[in-house]
Design a protein around this motif. Structure first.
Motif, PDB file in Angstrom:
ATOM      1  N   ARG A 144      -3.439   1.429  17.579  1.00 10.05           N
ATOM      2  CA  ARG A 144      -4.351   2.539  17.259  1.00 10.05           C
ATOM      3  C   ARG A 144      -4.666   3.346  18.517  1.00 10.05           C
ATOM      4  O   ARG A 144      -4.665   4.589  18.499  1.00 10.05           O
ATOM      5  CB  ARG A 144      -5.632   1.988  16.628  1.00 10.05           C
TER       6      ARG A 144
ATOM      7  N   VAL B 198       0.841  -1.200   0.000  1.00  9.59           N
ATOM      8  CA  VAL B 198       0.000   0.000   0.000  1.00  9.59           C
ATOM      9  C   VAL B 198       0.877   1.252   0.000  1.00  9.59           C
ATOM     10  O   VAL B 198       0.590   2.223  -0.701  1.00  9.59           O
ATOM     11  CB  VAL B 198      -0.955   0.003   1.207  1.00  9.59           C
TER      12      VAL B 198
ATOM     13  N   LEU C 229      -8.223   2.441  -2.194  1.00  6.86           N
ATOM     14  CA  LEU C 229      -7.785   2.687  -0.824  1.00  6.86           C
ATOM     15  C   LEU C 229      -6.910   3.935  -0.754  1.00  6.86           C
ATOM     16  O   LEU C 229      -7.046   4.761   0.168  1.00  6.86           O
ATOM     17  CB  LEU C 229      -7.020   1.479  -0.279  1.00  6.86           C
TER      18      LEU C 229
ATOM     19  N   ILE D 217      -7.368   7.270   1.579  1.00  2.00           N
ATOM     20  CA  ILE D 217      -6.356   7.851   2.467  1.00  2.00           C
ATOM     21  C   ILE D 217      -6.150   9.323   2.137  1.00  2.00           C
ATOM     22  O   ILE D 217      -6.091  10.177   3.037  1.00  2.00           O
ATOM     23  CB  ILE D 217      -5.027   7.072   2.351  1.00  2.00           C
TER      24      ILE D 217
ATOM     25  N   LEU E 152       1.943   2.920   7.994  1.00  2.00           N
ATOM     26  CA  LEU E 152       1.573   1.663   7.336  1.00  2.00           C
ATOM     27  C   LEU E 152       2.519   0.521   7.705  1.00  2.00           C
ATOM     28  O   LEU E 152       2.187  -0.647   7.476  1.00  2.00           O
ATOM     29  CB  LEU E 152       1.584   1.840   5.816  1.00  2.00           C
TER      30      LEU E 152
ATOM     31  N   SER F 191      -3.085   2.647   9.858  1.00  2.00           N
ATOM     32  CA  SER F 191      -3.716   1.556   9.110  1.00  2.00           C
ATOM     33  C   SER F 191      -4.002   0.391  10.032  1.00  2.00           C
ATOM     34  O   SER F 191      -3.090  -0.316  10.465  1.00  2.00           O
ATOM     35  CB  SER F 191      -2.787   1.112   7.976  1.00  2.00           C
ATOM     36  N   SER F 192      -5.281   0.204  10.346  1.00  2.00           N
ATOM     37  CA  SER F 192      -5.675  -0.936  11.168  1.00  2.00           C
ATOM     38  C   SER F 192      -6.468  -1.926  10.319  1.00  2.00           C
ATOM     39  O   SER F 192      -6.548  -1.791   9.098  1.00  2.00           O
ATOM     40  CB  SER F 192      -6.480  -0.478  12.388  1.00  2.00           C
ATOM     41  N   SER F 193      -7.061  -2.912  10.985  1.00  2.00           N
ATOM     42  CA  SER F 193      -7.647  -4.037  10.262  1.00  2.00           C
ATOM     43  C   SER F 193      -8.957  -4.457  10.910  1.00  2.00           C
ATOM     44  O   SER F 193      -9.184  -4.252  12.115  1.00  2.00           O
ATOM     45  CB  SER F 193      -6.652  -5.211  10.277  1.00  2.00           C
TER      46      SER F 193
ATOM     47  N   ILE G 110      -9.286  -1.087   7.632  1.00  2.00           N
ATOM     48  CA  ILE G 110      -9.169  -1.333   6.189  1.00  2.00           C
ATOM     49  C   ILE G 110      -9.577  -2.766   5.853  1.00  2.00           C
ATOM     50  O   ILE G 110      -9.101  -3.717   6.483  1.00  2.00           O
ATOM     51  CB  ILE G 110      -7.723  -1.050   5.729  1.00  2.00           C
TER      52      ILE G 110
ATOM     53  N   VAL H  45       1.525   8.853   7.557  1.00  2.00           N
ATOM     54  CA  VAL H  45       0.664   7.690   7.341  1.00  2.00           C
ATOM     55  C   VAL H  45       1.442   6.470   7.815  1.00  2.00           C
ATOM     56  O   VAL H  45       2.441   6.084   7.192  1.00  2.00           O
ATOM     57  CB  VAL H  45       0.264   7.545   5.855  1.00  2.00           C
TER      58      VAL H  45
ATOM     59  N   LYS I  49      -2.915  -4.381  16.335  1.00  2.00           N
ATOM     60  CA  LYS I  49      -3.474  -3.257  15.593  1.00  2.00           C
ATOM     61  C   LYS I  49      -4.352  -2.380  16.500  1.00  2.00           C
ATOM     62  O   LYS I  49      -4.281  -1.149  16.473  1.00  2.00           O
ATOM     63  CB  LYS I  49      -4.289  -3.773  14.401  1.00  2.00           C
TER      64      LYS I  49
ATOM     65  N   MET J 140      -7.876   4.085  10.714  1.00  2.00           N
ATOM     66  CA  MET J 140      -8.573   3.530   9.550  1.00  2.00           C
ATOM     67  C   MET J 140      -8.659   2.008   9.647  1.00  2.00           C
ATOM     68  O   MET J 140      -7.639   1.323   9.731  1.00  2.00           O
ATOM     69  CB  MET J 140      -7.856   3.934   8.258  1.00  2.00           C
TER      70      MET J 140
END
Length: 372
Positions: free
Chosen positions: A115, A13, A179, A183, A57, A96-98, A134, A55, A111, A132
């Motif tokens: 966060r 990403v 995506l 962002i 990631l 970027s989380s899940s 994702i 960001v 994650k 976020m």
């Protein structure tokens, strides 16, 4: 002008976000990041000081030991938070989380806790934070057996292997380009959002995705026919599939010539979609192109003369050279995010047929000029 840094800049990403931001240099300045910064406090602090937006990631997704995943991901967040505190940063941090946050596994736990740590920093410091969530991401240049089952299937189908479905469930998917736009939207919004669930753009059973990819393999990879693409998901999936070819060995693809006393006939392209077909002559020594596309499908077919077609993925130095000769008509297709050109290296005019899958729109040309 926003100064934006991306941890995990060279990841799946991260590289797409980095390259997309580079298409708007008048709006965004990219602050380069290297994973070694996490092991050097001075370099990490220098990076953080420069950024209006970070960001985050960088993360580990897979490892045989789940504890390693948990510890690695949390350690990265803690190092970033410490640097934010030390530099008195008031950056906008996007995390970027899940969807696995609520599952009972250490990856999801890492994650969620990461966060929460960055959200806590933002509340104390006056910075901004966007958490976020994702969905499953697919797209060009993902690592097989790591980033996505789509990457695994594409790699196997284009390298003589047979994909196997372990669990044929429904999967919520988002294309990496979609995506990236999400962002960027949040960067522009510049507000604290504790938890933002990025909407998926399609829902598919794993077997449905594989069935489409097998069609692309049979029609396009084996026979050069561009399949019918009725939705944005199908176009994105097809463009993803095209990026897993071993291009150095796949191209140029020679056409079948039908020769009789009248001369020769060659079918240049067979397709399930429309587009624009053009013919050009190029005088000796002249080069056309030196640009790339982010969504368009394009074919260069040489039918007379001698040509050198060159391709280079825009964030790499490797140049692929393909030599074509009209005595054996052949074509090369242009993958997205590869800058490309064609040069007449012969002593006579070069005759080329160009096909692209959409009509040219001057207001949205999807054409970016970069030297190969």
């Amino acid at each position: 002008m926003k100064k934006i840094g991306i941890t995990g800049q060279n990841g799946f990403v991260g590289s797409h976000l980095y390259n997309t931001l580079g298409l708007s240099p008048e709006k965004y300045e990219r602050v380069d990041f290297d994973k070694s910064y996490f092991e050097d406090e001075t370099k990490l602090d220098d990076f953080v000081k420069q950024c209006d937006v970070i960001v985050h990631l960088a993360a580990m997704n897979r490892h045989e030991d789940a504890e390693v995943i948990y510890n690695t991901n949390l350690d990265l967040v803690k190092k970033l938070r410490l640097s934010l505190e030390k530099t008195n940063s008031q950056s906008h941090v996007l995390f970027s989380s899940s969807s696995q946050e609520e599952r009972d596994n250490l990856y999801g736990k890492s994650k969620k806790e990461g966060r929460e740590l960055l959200l806590e920093w933002a509340k104390k410091s006056g910075g901004k934070f966007t958490g976020m969530i994702i969905p499953n991401v697919f797209g060009p240049f993902g690592k097989p057996n790591y980033n996505s089952f789509v990457a695994t299937f594409c790699h196997k189908l284009t390298h003589g292997e047979n994909p196997v479905i372990d669990n044929d469930g429904e999967v919520k998917l988002i294309y990496v380009g979609e995506l990236v736009q999400e962002i960027i939207t949040q960067i522009e919004r510049s507000e604290t959002i504790e938890l933002y669930e990025v909407p998926h753009t399609s829902v598919n059973k794993v077997s449905e995705v594989l069935a489409k990819l097998e069609i692309y393999k049979n029609l396009y990879f084996d026979n050069g026919e561009v399949p019918e693409l009725n939705t944005s998901f199908e176009l994105n999936l097809f463009n993803t599939f095209r990026c897993y070819f071993d291009m150095a060995n796949h191209y140029p693809v020679k056409f079948k010539q039908n020769i009789d006393p009248r001369g020769a006939f060659v079918e240049v392209i067979r397709l399930g979609i429309g587009g624009q077909c053009s013919f050009s002559t190029t005088v000796p020594g002249i080069t056309r192109g030196n640009h790339f596309h982010t969504r368009k499908i394009e074919r260069f077919a040489v039918i007379k003369g001698k040509a050198l077609i060159q391709l280079r993925k825009i964030d790499t130095d490797e140049v692929l050279d393909f030599y074509l000769d009209g005595n054996e008509p052949a074509y090369v297709d242009m993958p997205i995010w590869y800058t490309h050109n064609i040069k007449n290296i012969g002593e006579e005019d070069l005759y080329t047929i160009f096909w692209i899958n959409e009509l040219f729109n001057a207001e949205d040309p999807d054409t970016y000029f970069v030297e190969v």
